[in-house]
Scaffold this motif. Structure first.
Motif, PDB file in Angstrom:
ATOM      1  N   ILE A 110       0.830  -1.208   0.000  1.00 43.95           N
ATOM      2  CA  ILE A 110       0.000   0.000   0.000  1.00 43.95           C
ATOM      3  C   ILE A 110       0.863   1.256   0.000  1.00 43.95           C
ATOM      4  O   ILE A 110       0.560   2.235  -0.696  1.00 43.95           O
ATOM      5  CB  ILE A 110      -0.952  -0.008   1.211  1.00 43.95           C
ATOM      6  CG1 ILE A 110      -1.967  -1.157   1.081  1.00 43.95           C
ATOM      7  CG2 ILE A 110      -1.691   1.321   1.321  1.00 43.95           C
ATOM      8  CD1 ILE A 110      -2.822  -1.364   2.314  1.00 43.95           C
ATOM      9  N   MET A 111       1.952   1.249   0.786  1.00 43.05           N
ATOM     10  CA  MET A 111       2.822   2.424   0.823  1.00 43.05           C
ATOM     11  C   MET A 111       3.475   2.674  -0.537  1.00 43.05           C
ATOM     12  O   MET A 111       3.688   3.822  -0.942  1.00 43.05           O
ATOM     13  CB  MET A 111       3.894   2.247   1.904  1.00 43.05           C
ATOM     14  CG  MET A 111       3.368   2.333   3.328  1.00 43.05           C
ATOM     15  SD  MET A 111       2.591   3.936   3.730  1.00 43.05           S
ATOM     16  CE  MET A 111       4.034   4.997   3.733  1.00 43.05           C
ATOM     17  N   TYR A 112       3.757   1.596  -1.266  1.00 38.72           N
ATOM     18  CA  TYR A 112       4.332   1.782  -2.602  1.00 38.72           C
ATOM     19  C   TYR A 112       3.287   2.325  -3.566  1.00 38.72           C
ATOM     20  O   TYR A 112       3.555   3.260  -4.339  1.00 38.72           O
ATOM     21  CB  TYR A 112       4.886   0.458  -3.134  1.00 38.72           C
ATOM     22  CG  TYR A 112       5.382   0.565  -4.559  1.00 38.72           C
ATOM     23  CD1 TYR A 112       6.599   1.194  -4.844  1.00 38.72           C
ATOM     24  CD2 TYR A 112       4.614   0.081  -5.621  1.00 38.72           C
ATOM     25  CE1 TYR A 112       7.049   1.325  -6.158  1.00 38.72           C
ATOM     26  CE2 TYR A 112       5.051   0.212  -6.925  1.00 38.72           C
ATOM     27  CZ  TYR A 112       6.267   0.834  -7.197  1.00 38.72           C
ATOM     28  OH  TYR A 112       6.698   0.970  -8.492  1.00 38.72           O
ATOM     29  N   LEU A 113       2.070   1.764  -3.523  1.00 34.60           N
ATOM     30  CA  LEU A 113       1.017   2.190  -4.443  1.00 34.60           C
ATOM     31  C   LEU A 113       0.585   3.641  -4.196  1.00 34.60           C
ATOM     32  O   LEU A 113       0.352   4.398  -5.137  1.00 34.60           O
ATOM     33  CB  LEU A 113      -0.193   1.261  -4.324  1.00 34.60           C
ATOM     34  CG  LEU A 113      -0.006  -0.166  -4.855  1.00 34.60           C
ATOM     35  CD1 LEU A 113      -1.233  -1.016  -4.537  1.00 34.60           C
ATOM     36  CD2 LEU A 113       0.258  -0.156  -6.354  1.00 34.60           C
ATOM     37  N   TYR A 115       2.244   6.063  -2.054  1.00 35.40           N
ATOM     38  CA  TYR A 115       3.291   7.074  -1.830  1.00 35.40           C
ATOM     39  C   TYR A 115       4.606   6.758  -2.544  1.00 35.40           C
ATOM     40  O   TYR A 115       5.588   7.476  -2.359  1.00 35.40           O
ATOM     41  CB  TYR A 115       3.556   7.217  -0.325  1.00 35.40           C
ATOM     42  CG  TYR A 115       2.309   7.570   0.458  1.00 35.40           C
ATOM     43  CD1 TYR A 115       1.731   8.833   0.370  1.00 35.40           C
ATOM     44  CD2 TYR A 115       1.700   6.636   1.289  1.00 35.40           C
ATOM     45  CE1 TYR A 115       0.591   9.156   1.080  1.00 35.40           C
ATOM     46  CE2 TYR A 115       0.552   6.948   2.013  1.00 35.40           C
ATOM     47  CZ  TYR A 115       0.008   8.208   1.903  1.00 35.40           C
ATOM     48  OH  TYR A 115      -1.128   8.518   2.605  1.00 35.40           O
ATOM     49  N   ARG A 116       4.588   5.678  -3.323  1.00 37.57           N
ATOM     50  CA  ARG A 116       5.805   5.243  -4.023  1.00 37.57           C
ATOM     51  C   ARG A 116       6.988   5.070  -3.061  1.00 37.57           C
ATOM     52  O   ARG A 116       8.143   5.337  -3.412  1.00 37.57           O
ATOM     53  CB  ARG A 116       6.167   6.248  -5.131  1.00 37.57           C
ATOM     54  CG  ARG A 116       5.217   6.182  -6.328  1.00 37.57           C
ATOM     55  CD  ARG A 116       5.333   4.829  -7.024  1.00 37.57           C
ATOM     56  NE  ARG A 116       4.519   4.757  -8.234  1.00 37.57           N
ATOM     57  CZ  ARG A 116       3.296   4.230  -8.296  1.00 37.57           C
ATOM     58  NH1 ARG A 116       2.740   3.759  -7.179  1.00 37.57           N
ATOM     59  NH2 ARG A 116       2.637   4.161  -9.421  1.00 37.57           N
ATOM     60  N   GLU A 117       6.683   4.629  -1.838  1.00 32.82           N
ATOM     61  CA  GLU A 117       7.743   4.367  -0.868  1.00 32.82           C
ATOM     62  C   GLU A 117       8.447   3.065  -1.245  1.00 32.82           C
ATOM     63  O   GLU A 117       7.830   2.000  -1.286  1.00 32.82           O
ATOM     64  CB  GLU A 117       7.176   4.249   0.545  1.00 32.82           C
ATOM     65  CG  GLU A 117       8.240   3.941   1.592  1.00 32.82           C
ATOM     66  CD  GLU A 117       7.673   3.804   2.990  1.00 32.82           C
ATOM     67  OE1 GLU A 117       7.458   4.836   3.640  1.00 32.82           O
ATOM     68  OE2 GLU A 117       7.448   2.667   3.424  1.00 32.82           O
ATOM     69  N   VAL A 118       9.711   3.167  -1.531  1.00 30.01           N
ATOM     70  CA  VAL A 118      10.497   2.006  -1.943  1.00 30.01           C
ATOM     71  C   VAL A 118      11.534   1.693  -0.871  1.00 30.01           C
ATOM     72  O   VAL A 118      12.215   2.592  -0.373  1.00 30.01           O
ATOM     73  CB  VAL A 118      11.212   2.264  -3.290  1.00 30.01           C
ATOM     74  CG1 VAL A 118      12.032   1.047  -3.691  1.00 30.01           C
ATOM     75  CG2 VAL A 118      10.197   2.608  -4.366  1.00 30.01           C
ATOM     76  N   ILE A 119      11.647   0.433  -0.491  1.00 26.26           N
ATOM     77  CA  ILE A 119      12.673   0.028   0.462  1.00 26.26           C
ATOM     78  C   ILE A 119      13.753  -0.753  -0.268  1.00 26.26           C
ATOM     79  O   ILE A 119      13.514  -1.315  -1.341  1.00 26.26           O
ATOM     80  CB  ILE A 119      12.082  -0.818   1.614  1.00 26.26           C
ATOM     81  CG1 ILE A 119      11.365  -2.046   1.064  1.00 26.26           C
ATOM     82  CG2 ILE A 119      11.128   0.009   2.449  1.00 26.26           C
ATOM     83  CD1 ILE A 119      10.799  -2.943   2.142  1.00 26.26           C
ATOM     84  N   SER A 120      14.949  -0.783   0.280  1.00 25.96           N
ATOM     85  CA  SER A 120      16.089  -1.408  -0.383  1.00 25.96           C
ATOM     86  C   SER A 120      15.907  -2.916  -0.517  1.00 25.96           C
ATOM     87  O   SER A 120      15.101  -3.532   0.192  1.00 25.96           O
ATOM     88  CB  SER A 120      17.363  -1.121   0.413  1.00 25.96           C
ATOM     89  OG  SER A 120      17.333  -1.798   1.664  1.00 25.96           O
ATOM     90  N   LYS A 121      16.658  -3.506  -1.440  1.00 25.43           N
ATOM     91  CA  LYS A 121      16.584  -4.956  -1.641  1.00 25.43           C
ATOM     92  C   LYS A 121      17.009  -5.700  -0.380  1.00 25.43           C
ATOM     93  O   LYS A 121      16.463  -6.753  -0.064  1.00 25.43           O
ATOM     94  CB  LYS A 121      17.472  -5.354  -2.819  1.00 25.43           C
ATOM     95  CG  LYS A 121      16.959  -4.868  -4.170  1.00 25.43           C
ATOM     96  CD  LYS A 121      17.857  -5.333  -5.294  1.00 25.43           C
ATOM     97  CE  LYS A 121      17.316  -4.863  -6.645  1.00 25.43           C
ATOM     98  NZ  LYS A 121      18.194  -5.292  -7.773  1.00 25.43           N
TER      99      LYS A 121
END
Length: 291
Positions: A110-113, A115-121
């Motif tokens: 949901i955070m990606y969809l 707010y485009r919040e991306v976390i590292s691999k």
């Protein structure tokens, strides 16, 4: 207060939250009724701080948008608790806590969809390790029958609801104190549970001393020392971080179940607990200073 100190406090909140599953085992009270009394007591415990200490002026200046989001958050929280309480009645403490904590995946998506919040691999890998340990903890329950499966489904629904709760909280908390936010949320949650109960969806009568004690214990330990600390932490950490730390609940829950309920942990529970703690540590390292 530095990042490490804040995160230790949030980890302590996870320990407090895990007490909920234990207290639920001591009461057969209606789930929605239990949710009402938990949130009612939580609101009462929050009132002195929010209204009589230093936040009365902030209450008067709250805008309609923030108030609406707080009320929505409270409604969702009440429904989350009802799902969780019913889940524990059908499945084990460990399994219920594992599935309720699929919140971490809902949060990340949901955070990606939104707010485009991306976390590292590396952080994604740490989430996978942590949840993998949680699955090991739950493995001792697999094959337990239809009713146990129903308990797991209820927990997953509760996880989705909790995800919405934390994400809304992260948005509102940027401009609102913890005390005021939690007072409005807990009051809304209590009102929601009360309306559902009087409409026939629950029962607030027939509670005995043990039932009231369990509800008050949940309010004090799980809500004030657990949920409220999470709300405080949302001002400094992302909802995904809170969800990952919340994956420690099965570890603490299994330990408390051993001490208080004599539920001896299976080998999978022990192994999974070690993996969960390791994954949480790795995630904490790889998200240091991201927010």
């Amino acid at each position: 207060m530095n990042t490490l100190q804040r995160r230790i406090i949030i980890l302590f909140a996870t320990l407090m939250l895990s007490v909920s599953a234990i207290l639920t085992r001591y009461t057969d009270a209606d789930s929605m009724g239990l949710s009402f009394y938990r949130m009612f007591f939580s609101a009462l415990l929050t009132i002195p701080i929010a209204l009589f200490v230093r936040y009365r002026g902030e209450l008067g200046s709250m805008d309609l948008g923030s108030a609406s989001l707080c009320v929505m958050s409270g409604v969702i929280l009440a429904l989350h608790f009802a799902m969780f309480f019913d889940s524990v009645r059908y499945t084990s403490v460990a399994s219920s806590l594992v599935f309720i904590n699929t919140t971490v995946f809902f949060n990340a998506g949901i955070m990606y969809l939104l707010y485009r919040e991306v976390i590292s691999k590396k952080a994604v890998g740490a989430i996978g390790i942590t949840f993998g340990g949680s699955v090991l903890i739950a493995a001792s329950d697999f094959g337990g029958g239809d009713m146990q499966l129903w308990g797991d489904i209820l927990a997953i629904i509760g996880a989705l609801l909790f995800s919405f709760y934390t994400i809304i909280g992260a948005k509102v908390r940027t401009g609102m104190s913890t005390a005021l936010y939690t007072l409005v949320v807990y009051t809304a949650a209590a009102a929601t549970a009360f309306v559902i109960c009087v409409s026939g969806g629950g029962d607030i009568s027939g509670f005995g001393p043990v039932d009231y004690g369990a509800a008050f214990g949940m309010a004090l330990f799980c809500t004030i020392l657990g949920q409220t600390v999470y709300s405080w932490g949302l001002k400094y950490e992302s909802p995904t971080f809170i969800a990952v730390i919340n994956l420690g609940e099965p570890v603490f829950g299994a330990l408390l179940a051993l001490v208080l309920l004599s539920e001896i942990p299976a080998p999978f529970v022990i192994a999974g607990s070690v993996i969960v703690l390791g994954g949480m540590y790795l995630f904490s390292i790889h998200t240091e200073g991201e927010r």
